[in-house]
Design an enzyme around this catalytic site. Structure first.
Site, PDB file in Angstrom:
ATOM      1  N   LYS A   1       0.813  -1.216   0.000  1.00  0.00           N
ATOM      2  CA  LYS A   1       0.000   0.000   0.000  1.00  0.00           C
ATOM      3  C   LYS A   1       0.848   1.268   0.000  1.00  0.00           C
ATOM      4  O   LYS A   1       0.343   2.345  -0.264  1.00  0.00           O
ATOM      5  CB  LYS A   1      -1.006  -0.013   1.146  1.00  0.00           C
ATOM      6  CG  LYS A   1      -0.406  -0.193   2.516  1.00  0.00           C
ATOM      7  CD  LYS A   1      -1.512  -0.076   3.557  1.00  0.00           C
ATOM      8  CE  LYS A   1      -0.958  -0.110   4.954  1.00  0.00           C
ATOM      9  NZ  LYS A   1      -1.222  -1.345   5.663  1.00  0.00           N
ATOM     10  N   ARG A   2       2.133   1.119   0.258  1.00  0.00           N
ATOM     11  CA  ARG A   2       2.991   2.303   0.227  1.00  0.00           C
ATOM     12  C   ARG A   2       3.523   2.609  -1.170  1.00  0.00           C
ATOM     13  O   ARG A   2       4.094   3.658  -1.406  1.00  0.00           O
ATOM     14  CB  ARG A   2       4.164   2.138   1.197  1.00  0.00           C
ATOM     15  CG  ARG A   2       3.770   2.364   2.650  1.00  0.00           C
ATOM     16  CD  ARG A   2       4.885   1.923   3.575  1.00  0.00           C
ATOM     17  NE  ARG A   2       5.219   0.518   3.383  1.00  0.00           N
ATOM     18  CZ  ARG A   2       4.507  -0.493   3.906  1.00  0.00           C
ATOM     19  NH1 ARG A   2       3.467  -0.241   4.649  1.00  0.00           N
ATOM     20  NH2 ARG A   2       4.851  -1.749   3.681  1.00  0.00           N
TER      21      ARG A   2
END
Ligand code: GLU
Length: 439
Positions: free
Chosen positions: A209-210
């Site tokens: 998700k980063r």
């Protein structure tokens, strides 16, 4: 309605990840392709990890992508998603059934499922035959009373009549628990389709998700078009037999097929995403593009209102041919709306490198000062004649002039550029540039 029933079953613990969105999309497409039913089921039994904020992000992402669901409890005339947190009576009932058949027992405060220990074989629509054998009884109700994912997931699929379980490959290893449970209830198995991972743009490992481009909410914020994102998502793991890329939704629905899902992992590629988005931008009617574009320019701090409205429209018409993502617009158009634009160092060095560029700029300045017709055609005629009568090429004039009036080396065609900036402002900028760089 056909008998196809599929579900997207997220646990909203944070953002709406591109991998989840793709799973939702593949389920939705499978339902639409076969005239079936698409169910949205929120797996929110883990109270500590599921937040209302995460749910909001998820639902708004689903709506933005256009992934509408077909049934669910009535909420003011519309149907809401199903929430596992509201289905406890059903889980209790199914737990009793397992107890009654001797397949559930209490131990150390928790409830365990008694496995058969038989090899569990599925014929996965993507992976083919997969066999796995459970070796240990497993917990289905924790000692604090909360049900475990495997149990509620299976009870829901069973009671909701789910025919196809299309989900991420990370769940493949859970499937033997799920088929054990289903068989204990005497149920038929659904068709399983485990979708390969999405790898990050470069290097090993799946997209986290980063990683840039991982969150659906960011696409919306950055002004991507949902049709383009949907089109890109579908290509992340699925391809039509003829390798076409840009396809409208109707065509995708018509052609989507579980058989076309690739067995190998897909790699995220932001250039391809942006390229597709650019193509969808070019398909927009100018009015629609202008509305979106002006909003982005205003959000970027540019005073669009102060500018001549025909000029704004013309600037946006030029940009519509060039930009890939709406968020590029403020950077791309700043010099049209504000005089305090930055000068790109590289473009400056290049423009001043050879010949006597400032002499060319002075000649052009003299011409523009007396030029009445500032239409692109009028400018082309006059400047064309100037270039003809000199020993220099077009770019010897355009190079320094572009940097003087816009600060950059690229942009729209030169005649469009100074036409849009206008006579007074073009001349002011050239004078200012000559003062600074003319020695
Ligand atoms: N809640 C699970 C997840 O978000 C659902 C798994 C499934 O689709 O069966 O991964």
């Amino acid at each position: 309605m056909s008998s196809v029933r599929v579900r997207f079953a997220p646990s909203p613990t944070g953002s709406f990840h591109i991998g989840s969105a793709r799973t939702a999309l593949f389920n939705w497409l499978h339902a639409r392709r076969h005239g079936g039913t698409f169910i949205l089921r929120i797996e929110d039994t883990d109270k500590e990890r599921n937040t209302p904020e995460a749910l909001k992000v998820l639902l708004s992402g689903m709506r933005w992508l256009g992934l509408d669901w077909d049934e669910g409890p009535d909420v003011g005339g519309a149907h809401g998603p199903y929430f596992q947190s509201e289905r406890d009576t059903i889980y209790q009932e199914y737990l009793e059934r397992l107890r009654a058949s001797g397949r559930a027992y209490d131990k150390e405060g928790a409830v365990f499922f008694k496995i058969s220990g038989e090899p569990q074989v599925i014929d996965d629509a993507i992976r083919g035959r997969v066999e796995r054998t459970e070796e240990k009884d497993f917990v289905i109700i924790r000692s604090n009373g909360s049900p475990v994912f495997h149990f509620v997931n299976v009870v829901d699929d069973l009671t909701m009549g789910v025919t196809h379980v299309i989900r991420g490959e990370d769940h493949l290893s859970n499937t033997s628990k799920h088929t054990e449970l289903l068989k204990a209830f005497g149920a038929d198995l659904p068709v399983y389709a485990h979708i390969p991972l999405i790898l990050k743009q470069s290097g090993p490992g799946k997209m986290s998700k980063r990683d840039q481009g991982a969150l659906i909410e960011d696409y919306e914020k950055q002004g991507y078009l949902p049709q383009a994102v949907v089109n890109y998502l579908v290509l992340l793991g699925w391809s039509p037999k003829d390798d076409r890329e840009k396809m409208d939704l109707e065509e995708i629905i018509e052609r989507f097929d579980l058989d076309g899902i690739n067995k190998s992992n897909a790699r995220f590629d932001d250039r391809k995403m942006n390229h597709l988005n650019g193509e969808y931008i070019r398909d927009l009617p100018l009015d629609a593009f202008q509305e979106k574009g002006e909003a982005v320019l205003r959000a970027g701090g540019l005073t669009v209102e102060a500018a001549d409205s025909a000029m704004v429209r013309a600037v946006l018409a030029v940009c519509q041919e060039k930009v890939r993502v709406l968020s590029e617009l403020p950077g791309y158009t700043r010099y049209f709306f504000a005089d305090d634009f930055p000068i790109n160092e590289k473009a400056l060095r290049k423009a001043l490198k050879k010949g006597e560029p400032l002499d060319r700029l002075r000649e052009l300045q003299a011409l523009l000062a007396t030029q009445e017709d500032f239409s692109p055609e009028g400018l082309e005629g006059a400047i064309g004649a100037l270039v003809e009568s000199s020993d220099h090429g077009h770019n010897d004039f355009f190079g320094p002039a572009r940097v003087a009036v816009s600060g950059v080396g690229g942009g729209p065609g030169f005649y469009d550029l100074i036409h849009l900036i206008g006579k007074a402002r073009s001349l002011d900028r050239i004078a200012r540039f000559l003062e600074t760089h003319g020695g």
